[in-house]
Design an enzyme around this catalytic site. Structure first.
Site, short mmCIF file in Angstrom:
data_model
loop_
_atom_site.label_atom_id
_atom_site.label_comp_id
_atom_site.label_asym_id
_atom_site.label_seq_id
_atom_site.Cartn_x
_atom_site.Cartn_y
_atom_site.Cartn_z
N HIS A 124 19.70 -10.41 45.88
CA HIS A 124 20.45 -10.86 44.69
C HIS A 124 21.23 -9.72 44.02
O HIS A 124 22.04 -9.98 43.13
CB HIS A 124 19.50 -11.48 43.66
CG HIS A 124 18.85 -12.74 44.13
ND1 HIS A 124 19.57 -13.86 44.51
CD2 HIS A 124 17.53 -13.07 44.32
CE1 HIS A 124 18.74 -14.81 44.89
NE2 HIS A 124 17.50 -14.36 44.80
N HIS A 162 16.46 -18.57 48.51
CA HIS A 162 17.56 -18.47 47.54
C HIS A 162 18.82 -17.92 48.20
O HIS A 162 18.75 -17.11 49.12
CB HIS A 162 17.18 -17.54 46.39
CG HIS A 162 15.95 -17.97 45.65
ND1 HIS A 162 14.69 -17.48 45.93
CD2 HIS A 162 15.80 -18.87 44.64
CE1 HIS A 162 13.81 -18.04 45.12
NE2 HIS A 162 14.44 -18.88 44.32
N ASP A 176 9.82 -18.07 50.75
CA ASP A 176 9.82 -19.01 49.63
C ASP A 176 10.37 -20.39 50.04
O ASP A 176 10.45 -21.29 49.21
CB ASP A 176 10.53 -18.44 48.39
CG ASP A 176 11.71 -17.56 48.71
OD1 ASP A 176 12.15 -17.53 49.88
OD2 ASP A 176 12.23 -16.91 47.78
N ASP A 224 15.83 -16.34 53.28
CA ASP A 224 15.12 -16.52 52.00
C ASP A 224 15.53 -17.88 51.41
O ASP A 224 16.65 -18.35 51.66
CB ASP A 224 15.51 -15.38 51.05
CG ASP A 224 14.76 -15.44 49.73
OD1 ASP A 224 13.71 -14.79 49.63
OD2 ASP A 224 15.22 -16.15 48.80
N1 Q9C Z 1 13.50 -15.88 34.86
C1 Q9C Z 1 13.94 -13.74 45.46
O1 Q9C Z 1 13.36 -14.62 46.07
N2 Q9C Z 1 13.81 -17.09 39.04
N3 Q9C Z 1 14.34 -13.87 44.20
C2 Q9C Z 1 14.09 -17.20 37.63
C3 Q9C Z 1 14.74 -16.06 35.50
C4 Q9C Z 1 14.36 -16.05 39.80
C5 Q9C Z 1 14.07 -15.10 43.48
C6 Q9C Z 1 14.62 -15.92 36.99
C7 Q9C Z 1 14.10 -16.24 41.28
C8 Q9C Z 1 14.55 -15.04 42.06
C9 Q9C Z 1 14.22 -12.43 46.13
ZN ZN Z 2 14.03 -16.06 47.27
#
Ligand code: Q9C
Ligand code: ZN
Length: 357
Positions: free
Chosen positions: A169, A207, A295, A205
């Site tokens: 990200h 995401h 995930d 992944d």
């Molecule tokens: N609190 C990876 O799997 N979620 N990142 C909400 C705001 C973020 C996932 C963030 C998820 C990020 C590397």
């Molecule tokens: Zn992820």
């Protein structure tokens, strides 16, 4: 088949005590040290992996991908905050985010001098806290990735980088999504800097890897292919739609394959074939950079696909079928109790696929 190098270090243990804001609540960060420990123990218990430390690759590979201003903030926001009276028990999260939408008329060259006061200019969410050990952990994760790459360039068909924090990200000038430095993008750029002309990144992944996509958006020498939960329903919400295909020299070198909530192993496998066909057509002249997250697992606490442990062996074997060296870098995966089994299944499938080819 000889044991597969597993690159890991303890530097990530200092990136702990993290909280994030989710759904209006402060919660313990899903991205925890226990994740890496679970994967490491499970892989070593198979006897098929050999633990190797990372070697120091210095700051240059990081600054080949990230702007110096965000590197500076990641490195110094914590010490600036503590010098300013920040409670060292509390992770640092920005209160204010600098958005292009309200930047008109602002003197952006006059950001506050203290790095913690500037954090929100380089961060896009409330899930990416900084503590005392964050910068060292993020640097170590880069070295872990680059050391895995070194092993593959030296002839290993596969190396596994137990990166924590993850990276996909993180954009050129932005942290977010538990990510600070983009380990996969840094490995891909390092290959280009060593003379590769066509590098492929496959991101499995859950995401969308918005950071990796951004870094190579206008580049024709690095193909970015991602399977991920449909951003219409999932984080990071604003990128990963199929119509995003790259621009300029990079037009067509970004391939997004969004998946609806509930996607199971069979449907995932069909989409994975599309992804692998695109990589074959691109004809990489370098090892594959694999952004590997678990995930997509049905019981992941923050995601919505429906893969089961057995599916990962098939995915790994299919990736091995590309016939490329593979540098696998750990990204996400938050069902801590299942991470070990899922990593064993995926990397076991990759190893078997490599042995068969
Ligand atoms: N609190 C990876 O799997 N979620 N990142 C909400 C705001 C973020 C996932 C963030 C998820 C990020 C590397
Ligand atoms: Zn992820």
């Amino acid at each position: 088949m000889p044991p597969t190098p597993l690159i890991a270090s303890d530097a990530h243990l200092g990136h702990d005590g993290l909280v994030e804001v989710v759904g209006g609540r402060e919660v313990a960060c899903y991205e925890s040290p226990a994740r890496a420990s679970a994967i490491r123990e499970a892989l070593l218990a198979t006897g098929d992996f050999v633990l190797e430390p990372p070697t120091d690759h210095g700051p240059d590979p990081i600054s080949a991908v990230h702007d110096l201003e965000v590197i500076d903030v990641v490195e110094h926001a914590w010490t600036d905050a503590v010098a300013d009276g920040w409670d060292p028990e509390r992770p640092l999260l920005p209160d204010t985010f600098l958005l292009r939408a309200y930047a008109a008329g602002m003197a952006l060259e006059q950001l506050p001098p203290a790095r913690h006061q500037r954090l929100g200019a380089y961060c896009f969410d409330t899930g990416t806290p900084i503590v005392a050990g964050t910068a060292a952990a993020a640097r170590a994760a880069v070295d872990i990735g680059l050391t895995a790459l070194d092993h593959v360039l030296a002839g290993a068909p596969l190396a596994y980088a137990l990166c924590r924090p993850p990276g996909h990200h993180a954009g050129r000038t932005l942290i977010g999504g538990y990510c600070y430095f983009n380990n996969a993008a840094i490995c891909a750029q390092s290959l280009v800097d060593r003379g590769s002309r066509r590098v492929a990144i496959l991101d499995v992944d859950f995401h969308h890897g918005n950071g990796t996509q951004q870094v190579f958006w206008e580049r024709g020498d690095v193909l970015y292919v991602s399977l991920h939960g449909d951003p219409a329903a999932s984080y990071p919400s604003f990128s990963g739609f199929a119509l995003e295909r790259g621009e300029g020299a990079g037009e067509g070198a970004t391939l997004n394959l969004p998946l609806p909530p509930g996607t199971d192993g069979a449907a995932y496998g069909a989409t994975l074939r599309e992804a692998l066909d695109a990589i074959r057509a691109f004809d990489p002249d370098a090892p594959l950079i694999l952004s590997l997250g678990f995930d997509t697992y049905h019981a992941d606490p923050i995601c919505n696909l429906a893969l089961v442990t057995g599916d990962y062996a098939g995915i790994g074997a299919a990736v091995a079928g590309l016939g490329l060296g593979v540098v696998a870098l750990q990204e996400g995966g938050y069902a801590v109790d299942a991470l070990g089994a899922n990593a064993v299944a995926f990397l076991g499938g990759l190893r078997e696929g490599i042995a068969d080819r």
